[in-house]
Motif scaffolding. Structure first.
Motif, mmCIF file in Angstrom:
data_model
loop_
_atom_site.group_PDB
_atom_site.id
_atom_site.type_symbol
_atom_site.label_atom_id
_atom_site.label_comp_id
_atom_site.label_asym_id
_atom_site.label_seq_id
_atom_site.Cartn_x
_atom_site.Cartn_y
_atom_site.Cartn_z
ATOM 1 N N LEU A 133 0.843 -1.206 0.000
ATOM 2 C CA LEU A 133 0.000 0.000 0.000
ATOM 3 C C LEU A 133 0.875 1.251 0.000
ATOM 4 O O LEU A 133 1.792 1.362 0.796
ATOM 5 C CB LEU A 133 -0.886 0.015 1.247
ATOM 6 C CG LEU A 133 -1.918 -1.091 1.324
ATOM 7 C CD1 LEU A 133 -2.388 -1.257 2.760
ATOM 8 C CD2 LEU A 133 -3.093 -0.787 0.413
ATOM 9 N N PRO A 134 0.584 2.186 -0.900
ATOM 10 C CA PRO A 134 1.387 3.419 -0.893
ATOM 11 C C PRO A 134 0.988 4.304 0.277
ATOM 12 O O PRO A 134 -0.187 4.363 0.660
ATOM 13 C CB PRO A 134 1.026 4.068 -2.229
ATOM 14 C CG PRO A 134 -0.348 3.572 -2.536
ATOM 15 C CD PRO A 134 -0.466 2.213 -1.919
ATOM 16 N N ILE A 135 1.975 4.972 0.865
ATOM 17 C CA ILE A 135 1.685 6.015 1.846
ATOM 18 C C ILE A 135 1.771 7.313 1.051
ATOM 19 O O ILE A 135 2.859 7.723 0.640
ATOM 20 C CB ILE A 135 2.707 6.005 2.995
ATOM 21 C CG1 ILE A 135 2.667 4.649 3.711
ATOM 22 C CG2 ILE A 135 2.423 7.127 3.976
ATOM 23 C CD1 ILE A 135 3.824 4.444 4.671
ATOM 24 N N LEU A 147 2.439 -5.786 3.621
ATOM 25 C CA LEU A 147 2.157 -6.971 4.452
ATOM 26 C C LEU A 147 2.420 -8.217 3.622
ATOM 27 O O LEU A 147 2.064 -8.260 2.445
ATOM 28 C CB LEU A 147 0.691 -7.009 4.890
ATOM 29 C CG LEU A 147 0.150 -5.897 5.769
ATOM 30 C CD1 LEU A 147 -1.299 -6.215 6.131
ATOM 31 C CD2 LEU A 147 0.974 -5.753 7.024
ATOM 32 N N ALA A 148 3.033 -9.215 4.234
ATOM 33 C CA ALA A 148 3.279 -10.456 3.488
ATOM 34 C C ALA A 148 2.772 -11.639 4.294
ATOM 35 O O ALA A 148 2.939 -11.693 5.507
ATOM 36 C CB ALA A 148 4.767 -10.606 3.217
ATOM 37 N N GLU A 159 -7.981 -7.586 7.271
ATOM 38 C CA GLU A 159 -6.566 -7.189 7.350
ATOM 39 C C GLU A 159 -6.234 -6.155 6.279
ATOM 40 O O GLU A 159 -5.516 -5.200 6.523
ATOM 41 C CB GLU A 159 -5.666 -8.419 7.223
ATOM 42 C CG GLU A 159 -5.533 -9.164 8.541
ATOM 43 C CD GLU A 159 -4.935 -10.556 8.385
ATOM 44 O OE1 GLU A 159 -4.532 -11.110 9.402
ATOM 45 O OE2 GLU A 159 -4.873 -11.054 7.248
ATOM 46 N N VAL A 160 -6.801 -6.363 5.101
ATOM 47 C CA VAL A 160 -6.567 -5.404 4.014
ATOM 48 C C VAL A 160 -7.124 -4.029 4.392
ATOM 49 O O VAL A 160 -6.465 -3.006 4.236
ATOM 50 C CB VAL A 160 -7.203 -5.911 2.694
ATOM 51 C CG1 VAL A 160 -7.104 -4.839 1.618
ATOM 52 C CG2 VAL A 160 -6.521 -7.184 2.241
ATOM 53 N N ARG A 164 -5.021 -0.630 5.025
ATOM 54 C CA ARG A 164 -5.248 0.585 4.246
ATOM 55 C C ARG A 164 -5.448 1.781 5.154
ATOM 56 O O ARG A 164 -4.926 2.874 4.918
ATOM 57 C CB ARG A 164 -6.462 0.405 3.347
ATOM 58 C CG ARG A 164 -6.050 0.018 1.948
ATOM 59 C CD ARG A 164 -7.220 -0.324 1.111
ATOM 60 N NE ARG A 164 -8.169 0.769 0.955
ATOM 61 C CZ ARG A 164 -9.298 0.656 0.258
ATOM 62 N NH1 ARG A 164 -9.589 -0.488 -0.321
ATOM 63 N NH2 ARG A 164 -10.104 1.666 0.142
ATOM 64 N N LEU A 165 -6.221 1.529 6.209
ATOM 65 C CA LEU A 165 -6.456 2.591 7.185
ATOM 66 C C LEU A 165 -5.130 3.045 7.785
ATOM 67 O O LEU A 165 -4.856 4.233 7.929
ATOM 68 C CB LEU A 165 -7.389 2.057 8.280
ATOM 69 C CG LEU A 165 -7.791 3.062 9.347
ATOM 70 C CD1 LEU A 165 -8.628 4.172 8.741
ATOM 71 C CD2 LEU A 165 -8.565 2.377 10.467
ATOM 72 N N LEU A 166 -4.296 2.073 8.112
ATOM 73 C CA LEU A 166 -3.000 2.388 8.719
ATOM 74 C C LEU A 166 -2.154 3.229 7.766
ATOM 75 O O LEU A 166 -1.563 4.241 8.168
ATOM 76 C CB LEU A 166 -2.283 1.082 9.087
ATOM 77 C CG LEU A 166 -0.971 1.213 9.842
ATOM 78 C CD1 LEU A 166 -1.128 2.050 11.093
ATOM 79 C CD2 LEU A 166 -0.449 -0.171 10.234
ATOM 80 N N ALA A 167 -2.131 2.854 6.487
ATOM 81 C CA ALA A 167 -1.348 3.610 5.511
ATOM 82 C C ALA A 167 -1.870 5.040 5.398
ATOM 83 O O ALA A 167 -1.106 6.002 5.308
ATOM 84 C CB ALA A 167 -1.389 2.923 4.156
#
Lengths: 415, 141
Positions: A133-135, A147-148, A159-160, A164-167
């Motif tokens: 995910l790009p920041i 994430l891997a 989790e996705v 995304r929220l975290l990014a």
């Protein structure tokens, strides 16, 4: 009779079975609900932890100097948070270098060794799914959050979403920090510029003032009445400029953190109060203003730079004199209140319009009626007073009614 | 006959002229040096009664450095160790300074401070007072 008894017994039996069945259903429903609540709580916990992580990650983005420690921590925590095999936080340093730096952490997928060590989750490293995910901040790319997951476990939709929220959170936190840093830098630049300019302006203006005074006093030969008047005007204007320069210099010094706090000494507030009241008295007498002062007998010692206390008390005194019309009244007091000292100046002056109150302590701001009353104010006095009061952990309060007068109250805690 | 000879030390010629006009207009004789080194050179030749010394000059000869040399006195300046010195300070500089004549007179190398811009009345009053004090045979503070 027997038939009726059997009938009743059978009825009770059926009813009991039904009751057990209903109770069982209710319990199962209840358990399912409880399970759902637990899951939601875990989700919430994850989001909260994500927030904290985002804050840390943003710090990393803006402080590329000490990268490894915190990013390692972020990556490790994200592994726990998402229960995934590997996490990678890549951040672009804000100083224009394009190569992102970062650190990844996780467990090496099964079959490729079982030692926990920093890894770089790339396709082909034995991972099953990789989410990248790009920041992003507006149009600029600040970094990447990756994430891997191992071969046999796909990433869940949840989790996705959380990732995304975290990014996004990382990007928002970074934006906040970038803007705060820019603002701080702009403030510093402003202070530095003002310090340099005012410093260079002071000497020539001071000489202008001095030359005009020498001229006015006739040391360069007798002047006509008009000539004397003009020389006096030049001198007054130069003095006005000097006052502005000195206010700007004081304020810029405070802005730079190079104020006079560097050399604190025990100073008697009572003494400073007396001296400033004396200075105000001359102005009051010239304008027919009644000045009354009151203070306790104790010296009220504070560990401070004398100039700071003189500035605080002196500015409020001179404002009261400046904005109180002829025949008015000024009451000033120093009080040894519980928890600190209160300095109060009450005047029967022009007061402050309601709409001006919120901006009263802003640099260069002057209320409309203040401009009418005294043309030559700098709009810097109260900004400086507030800065100084805060430096000593104190508070300043104002209460005013336009046309009736103002009360300024400064509270200074013990040092 | 002049009331006394004043050595004015400052790198701003306009400021020096302003002080010179006031002092000469009141019967003093004035000589001028544009920095500390020239001031020290001028002393034996001019033998002033009072020195008006800027705190910091263009060539970074610190005014205090000059004053300490005279007060100590360093060899060659014995004749001037009691000469009154008035130090000129920049605006606002005095409140920021750590010393005060009322408490630190014992080790400060000057008798008076005047903050710029110099007021003619203040300059005249201080010069007159210092001259009276030194001519009265009392040691300078």
């Amino acid at each position: 009779m027997l038939v009726i008894a059997w009938g009743l017994a059978a009825g009770f039996f059926l009813a009991a079975i039904a009751a057990v069945w209903v109770a069982g259903r209710a319990r199962r429903g209840h358990e399912r609900l409880r399970g759902e609540i637990v899951r939601l709580e875990e989700e919430l916990d994850r989001i909260l932890k994500g927030l904290i992580l985002a804050e840390e990650a943003a710090t990393r983005i803006l402080a590329p100097g000490q990268l490894s420690g915190t990013v390692e921590k972020i990556a490790k925590e994200a592994v726990e948070l998402f229960e995934v095999e590997g996490v990678c936080v890549l951040v672009k340093p804000p100083d224009g270098q394009d190569e992102p730096t970062g650190l990844c952490w996780g467990r090496v997928p099964e079959g490729m060794g079982d030692v926990e060590r920093p890894i770089d989750p790339n396709p082909g490293d034995g991972f099953g799914s990789i989410l990248s995910l790009p920041i992003r901040l507006h149009d600029s790319w600040l970094g990447e959050f990756r994430l891997a997951e191992a071969m046999d476990r796909p990433l869940s939709i949840r989790e996705v979403h959380v990732a995304r929220l975290l990014a996004q959170l990382i990007a928002i936190a970074a934006q906040y920090r970038i803007q705060r840093k820019l603002l701080e830098r702009a403030e510093e630049d402003k202070s530095r510029f003002i310090l340099a300019t005012t410093h260079d302006l002071r000497a020539p203006v001071s000489t202008i003032q001095q030359l005009s005074q020498v001229m006015r006093d006739g040391y360069a030969g007798e002047l006509s009445e008009k000539g004397r008047e003009l020389a006096a005007k030049i001198g007054d204007r130069a003095e006005q400029l000097l006052a502005l320069l000195s206010d700007m210099l004081d304020l810029a010094r405070e802005g730079q953190g190079t104020g006079r706090m560097r050399d604190p000494e025990p100073v008697s507030l009572s003494e400073v109060f007396d001296a400033q009241a004396e200075a105000a008295r001359a102005g009051c007498e010239a304008r027919g203003i009644t000045l009354s002062v009151a203070r306790p007998d104790s010296p009220l010692i504070r560990l401070a730079a004398r100039g700071d206390l003189e500035n605080i008390i002196g500015n409020l005194f001179s404002n009261a004199v400046k904005y109180t019309p002829r025949g008015g009244k000024i009451d000033a007091s120093l009080e040894d209140a519980p928890g600190g000292v209160v300095f109060r100046v009450r005047d029967s002056g022009i007061g402050i319009p309601k709409e001006a109150l919120p901006r009263l302590f802003t640099e260069y701001f002057r209320a409309s009626n203040a401009k009418e009353m005294a043309r030559h104010g700098t709009g810097l006095g109260l900004a400086l007073v507030q800065k100084l009061v805060r430096k000593y952990g104190g508070r300043i309060r104002v209460d005013s009614t336009e046309g009736r007068g103002s009360v300024f109250e400064v509270f200074l805690p013990p040092t | 006959m002049s009331k006394g000879k004043i050595l004015l030390v400052d790198d701003d010629p306009d400021l020096v002229e302003a002080m010179r006009l006031v002092l000469e207009g009141n019967g003093y004789e004035c000589v001028h040096a544009s920095n500390g080194t020239r001031a020290l050179e001028a002393l034996p030749k001019e033998k002033p009664d009072v020195m008006v010394l800027d705190v910091m000059m263009d060539d970074l000869t610190e005014g205090f450095h000059v004053a300490y040399k005279i007060r100590k006195p360093e060899p060659g300046f014995e004749a001037f160790s009691k000469m009154p010195i008035i130090m000129l300070t920049a605006i606002g500089q005095r409140t920021g300074m750590k010393f005060d004549l009322t408490t630190d007179a014992d080790y400060l190398p000057v008798e008076e401070f005047i903050e710029k811009p110099v007021q003619p009345k203040e300059l005249l009053a201080k010069v007159e007072e210092l001259l009276k004090r030194s001519r009265g045979g009392r040691p300078a503070l």
